[in-house]
Design a protein around this motif. Structure first.
Motif, short mmCIF file in Angstrom:
data_model
loop_
_atom_site.label_atom_id
_atom_site.label_comp_id
_atom_site.label_asym_id
_atom_site.label_seq_id
_atom_site.Cartn_x
_atom_site.Cartn_y
_atom_site.Cartn_z
N THR A 1 0.85 -1.20 0.00
CA THR A 1 0.00 0.00 0.00
C THR A 1 0.88 1.24 0.00
OG1 THR A 1 -1.89 1.02 1.14
CG2 THR A 1 -0.11 0.17 2.52
N PRO A 2 0.38 2.38 -0.47
CA PRO A 2 1.17 3.62 -0.39
C PRO A 2 1.44 4.00 1.06
CG PRO A 2 -0.65 3.86 -1.95
CD PRO A 2 -0.88 2.56 -1.23
N VAL A 3 2.63 4.53 1.30
CA VAL A 3 3.05 4.89 2.66
C VAL A 3 3.51 6.34 2.68
CG1 VAL A 3 4.73 4.45 4.50
CG2 VAL A 3 3.77 2.54 3.22
N THR A 4 2.94 7.10 3.59
CA THR A 4 3.42 8.46 3.85
C THR A 4 4.48 8.36 4.94
OG1 THR A 4 1.27 9.42 3.30
CG2 THR A 4 2.76 10.77 4.63
N VAL B 1 19.29 11.79 5.41
CA VAL B 1 19.96 11.37 4.18
C VAL B 1 19.51 9.97 3.77
CG1 VAL B 1 22.20 10.78 3.17
CG2 VAL B 1 21.98 12.82 4.60
N PHE B 2 19.53 9.05 4.71
CA PHE B 2 19.11 7.67 4.40
C PHE B 2 17.62 7.60 4.08
CE2 PHE B 2 23.19 6.37 6.09
CZ PHE B 2 23.47 5.22 5.36
N ALA B 3 16.81 8.43 4.75
CA ALA B 3 15.38 8.42 4.48
C ALA B 3 15.09 8.88 3.05
CB ALA B 3 14.65 9.31 5.47
N ALA B 4 15.78 9.94 2.62
CA ALA B 4 15.57 10.44 1.26
C ALA B 4 16.01 9.41 0.22
CB ALA B 4 16.33 11.75 1.07
N THR C 1 6.19 7.95 -0.04
CA THR C 1 6.26 9.40 -0.22
C THR C 1 6.83 9.99 1.05
OG1 THR C 1 4.30 9.37 -1.63
CG2 THR C 1 4.97 11.49 -0.73
N HIS C 2 7.89 10.78 0.92
CA HIS C 2 8.66 11.20 2.09
C HIS C 2 8.43 12.66 2.44
CE1 HIS C 2 12.66 12.25 4.12
NE2 HIS C 2 11.96 11.53 4.98
N HIS C 3 8.31 12.93 3.76
CA HIS C 3 8.12 14.30 4.25
C HIS C 3 9.03 14.53 5.46
CE1 HIS C 3 4.50 14.84 1.76
NE2 HIS C 3 4.24 13.59 2.10
#
Length: 612
Positions: free
Chosen positions: A233-236, A251-254, A264-266
């Protein structure tokens, strides 16, 4: 607050939980504030099985388990993914079974007419206004291990069911029975890796439905959960990215979000208010919880993360966190004590050398710290600690520099009055004399206590997420089957110094779940900068909170001089007993909230509300 309760006795009770629903098939069992979808039961003529919480079993699975209830095969009922409470009734016997990590704890109290049980000790205390148990609270602050005074809750006359045990109710009364072994049959890491991967995948899948899904994306543990969820499923995904942290989580998250479809990263930028201890000048803004919890101290940071989730999802959903990943996937170097006790000297030397190199110290220093615990057992440690409490307080040094111990005495013990220390000392002597089911290995005992502590804290975080945002917090590393799968691997393999979290790396190597650069990561973020910034900013509030009006002080559990010295050290940027201070602040907040808040725990049978 969500909670459940039940009554077992000859006569019908005169009250029930306020605003509650009866669990179908169980006339005197209720849930309060739980959504109907999270309360399910199946039954036949003589047998009923109910689950409360997030359970991966569907109704057919539950129905197929009714023979297990009749056969009283309690542990077999605890194998489904998710985190939930079980109530099993057959004939004249009822079993109430919480989870291994204490997210669904079980408490009870008995009188001449029957037994009340509940997942909230506060609710049982409210039945007759039972006061706080000062000795149990002293143990919570000074020892930090829930199972030391195993059967005592934080309220007088309210009994706690320890981890790995269940409450059994029958015509002969209430008794507590162990359903989980003290330790697991060891399985080599490489052999168990696939089992760990399957357990984690099932734990994540059990939480996925039609709700929006979000996840922390920071360390290796939370990243694993986010990537598992993104397969379905899509994950925010969100990363707390305060520039004061100076770590590489962002850095690792991006990189992960760029490499994994569906994420999708915020980033969550820090502010002057996203520090430890922010907001403690207004305790009404914090949800009332059944026990002190660590997220009282970091609430402003958690709210910032949840605000970002809410702003980027269409409605309240489920949010994954990697809480407890450190506990089950790795191990502290204290396992060296077990190797020494078992005379595995060559292996102990090799591992100690590796830990020494990581910590830039000598192998002799590492072994000297772990050797004392190899020469005693759990009961012996409690007797030693009881004796230490009867002596003058110690000069403070960082906990990491003290010898490893089965039950370390925290700095908060040295902030108590002599009367409180003697009271706790007597309780420890009694607990040591009554101990019958002690683990043989320090690592086994320590990880169970870590999980119980993290589980209780996570329950507080769940309350924060629900109260402020309507978001369900999911912590799959605290699921029964994930715990069992991970802890079957010996601590000296989980915590071997040659690689970072080798169990997780082995579990997901050559899979399409995690990008290789995630598994190769060897760094971990930390929040020390925000802790010290918060201590400096909130020093006046903390001095007031723990000052003359302190409820802990009224119980003899803190004294002014050491608290003032600790805050002064922090304000000067010096090393201080952060962990002990967090415990004390959280306990003071909890006490004040319970004094100031009139919680309507119960209502009479005619629905008249009876407040605590």
């Amino acid at each position: 607050m969500r909670w459940s309760a039940g009554w077992y006795g000859g006569a019908q009770p005169g009250r029930r939980p306020a605003g509650s629903r009866t669990v179908p098939g169980l006339e005197t069992t209720w849930t309060s504030h739980w959504p109907q979808a999270r309360v399910r039961s199946v039954h036949d003529d003589r047998t009923t099985l109910a689950v409360v919480g997030q359970c991966g079993a569907d109704d057919d699975h539950l129905r197929d388990a009714l023979p297990l209830v009749r056969a009283e095969r309690w542990r077999a009922l605890t194998r489904w993914p998710g985190s939930h409470l079980l109530i099993a009734h057959s004939g004249r016997t009822t079993a109430v079974i919480g989870d291994l990590a204490g997210q669904h704890p079980v408490y009870y109290r008995t009188d001449a007419t029957g037994t009340w049980w509940a997942t909230a000790a506060s609710a049982l205390a409210a039945l007759d206004g039972a006061p706080v148990d000062a000795t149990a609270l002293a143990a919570h602050l000074a020892l930090g291990q829930p199972d030391v005074l195993a059967a005592r809750s934080l309220f007088r006359d309210v009994h706690r069911v320890p981890g790995g045990h269940l409450l059994l109710l029958g015509p002969d009364g209430a008794r507590v029975e162990r359903y989980e072994p003290v330790s697991y049959r060891p399985v080599p890491l490489r052999e168990q890796a696939a089992v760990v991967r399957a357990a984690l995948a099932e734990a994540v899948a059990a939480r996925l439905d039609d709700r929006p899904v979000s996840a922390d994306l920071a360390g290796l543990d939370s990243t694993t959960l986010a990537c598992l969820a993104a397969q379905q499923t899509p994950v925010t995904a969100v990363t707390f990215a305060d520039e004061r942290l100076r770590d590489d989580d962002l850095v690792f998250a991006a990189l992960t979000a760029a490499a994994v479809p569906g994420i999708t990263h915020h980033p969550v930028p820090g502010t002057p208010d996203t520090v430890y201890y922010a907001g403690l000048d207004d305790l009404s803004a914090l949800p009332v919880t059944d026990a002190p919890n660590a997220y009282t101290v970091t609430a402003s940071i958690k709210r910032a993360v949840l605000d970002t989730v809410a702003a980027n999802t269409p409605s309240a959903g489920v949010h994954f966190t990697g809480a407890a990943g450190d506990a089950v996937l790795s191990s502290s170097s204290a396992y060296l004590s077990d190797l020494l006790r078992e005379r595995q000297h060559r292996r102990a030397w090799r591992h100690a050398f590796g830990h020494a190199r990581l910590r830039h110290t000598s192998v002799f220093t590492v072994l000297a710290r772990t050797r004392p615990a190899s020469r005693t057992d759990l009961a012996g440690t409690w007797w030693q600690t009881a004796a230490e409490l009867r002596r003058p307080v110690r000069e403070w040094i960082p906990q990491a520099q003290r010898p490893a111990a089965w039950t370390p005495l925290l700095a908060s013990a040295d902030w108590m009055t002599q009367g409180a220390r003697l009271m706790l000392s007597a309780a420890l002597d009694e607990a040591a004399g009554a101990l019958t089911e002690a683990p043989a290995r320090l690592a086994d005992w320590t990880v169970r206590q870590d999980l119980a502590r993290v589980g209780a804290d996570t329950a507080g975080w769940q309350a924060l997420a629900l109260a402020g945002h309507g978001i369900e917090l999911a912590a799959p590393f605290l699921d029964n089957e994930v715990i069992r799968a991970c802890l079957a691997v010996p601590a000296d393999e989980r915590g071997a110094p040659g690689s970072y979290k080798p169990l997780l790396a082995s579990a997901f190597a050559r899979s399409d779940v995690l990008p290789p650069f995630v598994l190769n990561r060897t760094t971990k973020g930390g929040f020390n900068a925000l802790a010290y910034a918060g201590l400096r900013q909130a020093a006046p509030v903390l001095r007031d909170l723990l000052g003359p009006s302190s409820q802990l002080a009224a119980l003899g559990l803190v004294t002014q001089e050491p608290i003032a010295a600790t805050l002064a050290r922090a304000a000067a940027g010096q090393s201080t007993a952060q962990g002990a201070l967090h415990l004390v602040v959280a306990a003071e907040v909890w006490l004040r909230q319970h004094t100031a808040t009139t919680t309507p725990w119960w209502e009479e049978a005619n629905t008249h509300v009876a407040s605590a």
